[in-house]
Design a protein around this motif. Structure first.
Motif, PDB file in Angstrom:
ATOM      1  N   ILE A  73      -6.902  30.681  25.242  1.00 20.77           N
ATOM      2  CA  ILE A  73      -7.061  30.723  23.784  1.00 20.77           C
ATOM      3  C   ILE A  73      -5.764  31.222  23.166  1.00 20.77           C
ATOM      4  O   ILE A  73      -5.230  32.259  23.564  1.00 20.77           O
ATOM      5  N   VAL A  74      -5.261  30.441  22.217  1.00 20.17           N
ATOM      6  CA  VAL A  74      -4.003  30.778  21.548  1.00 20.17           C
ATOM      7  C   VAL A  74      -4.266  30.847  20.051  1.00 20.17           C
ATOM      8  O   VAL A  74      -4.770  29.887  19.465  1.00 20.17           O
ATOM      9  N   SER A  75      -3.945  31.985  19.437  1.00 23.38           N
ATOM     10  CA  SER A  75      -4.159  32.176  18.000  1.00 23.38           C
ATOM     11  C   SER A  75      -2.865  32.568  17.322  1.00 23.38           C
ATOM     12  O   SER A  75      -2.026  33.241  17.919  1.00 23.38           O
ATOM     13  N   SER A  76      -2.739  32.173  16.059  1.00 24.00           N
ATOM     14  CA  SER A  76      -1.591  32.589  15.259  1.00 24.00           C
ATOM     15  C   SER A  76      -2.053  33.063  13.898  1.00 24.00           C
ATOM     16  O   SER A  76      -3.140  32.716  13.450  1.00 24.00           O
ATOM     17  N   GLU A 102      -9.248  25.293  15.457  1.00 26.29           N
ATOM     18  CA  GLU A 102      -9.728  25.854  14.193  1.00 26.29           C
ATOM     19  C   GLU A 102      -8.548  26.350  13.382  1.00 26.29           C
ATOM     20  O   GLU A 102      -7.576  26.855  13.931  1.00 26.29           O
ATOM     21  N   PHE A 103      -8.675  26.228  12.061  1.00 28.73           N
ATOM     22  CA  PHE A 103      -7.652  26.753  11.175  1.00 28.73           C
ATOM     23  C   PHE A 103      -8.212  27.909  10.355  1.00 28.73           C
ATOM     24  O   PHE A 103      -9.401  27.941  10.050  1.00 28.73           O
ATOM     25  N   GLY A 114      -3.149  29.685   9.598  1.00 28.80           N
ATOM     26  CA  GLY A 114      -3.038  30.097  10.982  1.00 28.80           C
ATOM     27  C   GLY A 114      -3.960  29.208  11.800  1.00 28.80           C
ATOM     28  O   GLY A 114      -4.724  28.417  11.244  1.00 28.80           O
ATOM     29  N   THR A 116      -6.298  28.608  15.751  1.00 25.33           N
ATOM     30  CA  THR A 116      -6.839  29.066  17.027  1.00 25.33           C
ATOM     31  C   THR A 116      -7.223  27.841  17.843  1.00 25.33           C
ATOM     32  O   THR A 116      -8.036  27.029  17.396  1.00 25.33           O
ATOM     33  N   ILE A 118      -8.464  26.427  21.636  1.00 25.01           N
ATOM     34  CA  ILE A 118      -9.063  26.814  22.915  1.00 25.01           C
ATOM     35  C   ILE A 118      -8.943  25.663  23.915  1.00 25.01           C
ATOM     36  O   ILE A 118      -9.411  24.552  23.652  1.00 25.01           O
TER      37      ILE A 118
ATOM     38  N   PRO B 184      -5.198  38.643  15.450  1.00 27.76           N
ATOM     39  CA  PRO B 184      -5.584  37.236  15.401  1.00 27.76           C
ATOM     40  C   PRO B 184      -6.838  36.957  16.248  1.00 27.76           C
ATOM     41  O   PRO B 184      -7.179  37.773  17.112  1.00 27.76           O
ATOM     42  N   PRO B 185      -7.477  35.815  15.996  1.00 27.24           N
ATOM     43  CA  PRO B 185      -8.801  35.559  16.579  1.00 27.24           C
ATOM     44  C   PRO B 185      -8.877  35.671  18.097  1.00 27.24           C
ATOM     45  O   PRO B 185      -9.916  36.101  18.623  1.00 27.24           O
ATOM     46  N   ALA B 186      -7.812  35.317  18.817  1.00 28.46           N
ATOM     47  CA  ALA B 186      -7.862  35.416  20.281  1.00 28.46           C
ATOM     48  C   ALA B 186      -8.164  36.848  20.712  1.00 28.46           C
ATOM     49  O   ALA B 186      -8.849  37.077  21.716  1.00 28.46           O
ATOM     50  N   SER B 210     -13.351  29.007  11.399  1.00 27.37           N
ATOM     51  CA  SER B 210     -13.962  27.871  10.708  1.00 27.37           C
ATOM     52  C   SER B 210     -15.476  27.969  10.595  1.00 27.37           C
ATOM     53  O   SER B 210     -16.119  27.058  10.082  1.00 27.37           O
ATOM     54  N   SER B 217      -8.632  35.159   9.711  1.00 26.74           N
ATOM     55  CA  SER B 217      -8.002  35.049  11.036  1.00 26.74           C
ATOM     56  C   SER B 217      -8.649  36.035  12.000  1.00 26.74           C
ATOM     57  O   SER B 217      -7.983  36.918  12.537  1.00 26.74           O
TER      58      SER B 217
END
Lengths: 260, 260, 260
Positions: A73-76, A102-103, A114, A116, A118, B184-186, B210, B217
């Motif tokens: 999982i990568v989130s920004s 997801e935004f 941002g 996310t 998965i 962030p969500p991760a 979402s 976030s």
């Protein structure tokens, strides 16, 4: 993005401050992460993690087939399209699927999103590899994001779209695919008009503040066509977008450095 | 939250400035509020008001039973869960109902939510008391919010959920209830996974950018179970969340001071 | 709005910095816009453009009747109601229609909305004129926006609503129309209550963070009635809103200067 400037200011203020130590509460700061789940961090307050065997009730909440035990999982906080582009490269290079894109409405006070993303896999090493590849791609894709105080523009191009672009915007797999983003939204509308008139490309999606975005201050289109046409459309849209932002008295600059 | 740092900067800039006086327009500034509706203010740009006899057309718009003439309304720019936790204590302590809990995408450029909670009562003194109790609880509940430039984590725990937690997240009344938030969500996903694996708790809600948030976030879960299990889940999730934020090069600190 | 202060800070930081020149990438900065589509810029990071012959696939995406070849599009990062008010004057003064009014959750970390308004016309000169008139009106309408760090209030009044107000909030054409906005939302609720009790006006819309806004931290109502009643309601709501913000220790100031 404004985020980076803000970060500098905040760091200065924080350094100037200094805080009293606390007697109760959680463990002390150490500025590193010993967790095996931690893969790495990157531009845009991006963080990438893996979970080898996701809890079954969470797997159900994200509608993930039980055969995929592992996720990456990568989130920004800042960055939507650059992350999807990077994930597209990662999913091509690894034995993973894109479970979700997801935004969020974020960018730390900026105009955009941002994200996310998965990845899922049967073996955790595949998810880990996907996260690593994605993090490695970010700097290059942020080269196509031009920011200034009033907004930003983005241009993205691939000769061959894969599953991340399909999940995010319905890109046709294996075909050339382009994205233009402009903020404030009027900038994005002109870029869209220029892109579509420049070359023989077909619009795939149109998103504006009240439809298809997370109420972001952007107009975003995606399009497909022959590789040369898509690239030409993106390049012409860039000139139009930069020109309007400059007309607003701004000096939009690439977040990293542009590859083209 | 970034908001506090930003506030300091802004105050400095404002003090440096000074503005010309205006000849027309509204009444002059006085830095206090004489209105009987004003109850108080608090952390996170929180303000609490009462309206003794809410206008009938507004009562209809918020779907409030006409037998409740009075409302107490508390809004923040920064803070969702700490406000719901505080309102939960207030509704237990007073003869009021929770008319509504709403979240906004705010935190002044941060990753999370602001909130607006409406109490209702037949007698205005009950709504006033609820607002007072809620404002008094905020500092303690903000102790469980750990912020840094890249994001934040939150942990909330109660041995006995009441009507505010029920309204916001469907908490079972009278049972132990826990909340984990990561941005962030991760970060929130790993905290959720750790919480659910640590102890025998049952997930109640899962929210991500979402779905179930206001495009924030964050990934947020809520869960219930035996008091000891819920508390243990929350404590372990805290360690995981702080560790990831530190891995991002951040130094997350409690907004006030942690009670546990 | 916080945006303006932030802008000052950012400009200072940017000036202090200086960046290396780039060897590849797009055309150099010139701080002006040669494009015939560029009409002008304004307060709130507003930009106004015209497109003489909008691409057919974009026209379809925005559901615009093909008989309107031309559009004028005005977007902001900060400002919803001031832009709709300005567009209302512009549509009265020109041979255009309002194709759409959209809001974004923006204000660059503030509590409110940005907006995007599209005019359409058969002849591009009409759309251009509408954009020019709208940009000219902005400063006056921003006089009724009072901002501070914790939030803002807005008051808008017209003796005769036209098509922009109808599109945005269902205003009855030709009648007096008022708008009150307060952030944090509790401020807006008290302003709404005061407005509706002050004079014999009828509520048209009610919007709060989770309904009718883009998850903004505001409560917004619109109302209609006799011109004198609407004006009186707006003036009383202003006093209540300013008083609460001052009670929070703030000093709300008009963004430009108030006309009344």
């Amino acid at each position: 993005m404004e985020g980076d400037l803000l970060k500098k200011i905040m760091e200065a203020v924080e350094d100037a401050g200094g805080r009293d130590e606390k007697a109760v509460g959680p463990s002390e700061a150490s500025n590193q992460c010993e967790l095996p789940e931690f893969v790495g961090a990157g531009i845009g307050d991006t963080v990438g993690l893996v979970i080898a065997n996701l809890d079954a009730s969470l797997r159900e909440k994200i509608n993930l087939d039980p055969k995929y035990r592992s996720i990456g999982i990568v989130s920004s906080r800042t960055g939507g399209a650059p992350h999807v582009m990077s994930a597209d490269t990662a999913v091509k290079a690894t034995n993973t699927i894109i479970a979700s894109v997801e935004f969020a409405r974020d960018t730390k006070g900026g105009a955009g999103h941002g994200s996310t993303i998965i990845f899922a896999s049967e073996d955790v090493s595949d998810s880990r590899r996907a996260v690593e590849v994605m993090l490695d791609e970010l700097d290059e894709n942020f080269g196509n994001v031009y920011g200034c105080d009033a907004g930003h523009i983005e241009l993205h191009y691939t000769a061959r779209a894969s599953f991340a672009l399909e999940k995010a915007w319905g890109a046709p797999i294996g075909k050339a695919f382009g994205i233009t983003v402009g903020a404030p939204p009027a900038v994005g509308m002109l870029m869209a008009d220029v892109a579509l008139k420049t070359a023989n490309v077909d619009i795939v999606t149109y998103a504006s503040p009240s439809s298809g975005t997370c109420y972001s201050s952007e107009i975003i289109i995606t399009f497909t066509g022959d590789a040369g046409a898509v690239k030409q459309a993106v390049l012409q849209a860039r000139e139009a977008g930069l020109s309007v932002l400059r007309g607003m008295g701004q000096n939009p600059l690439s977040t990293t450095s542009p590859a083209w």
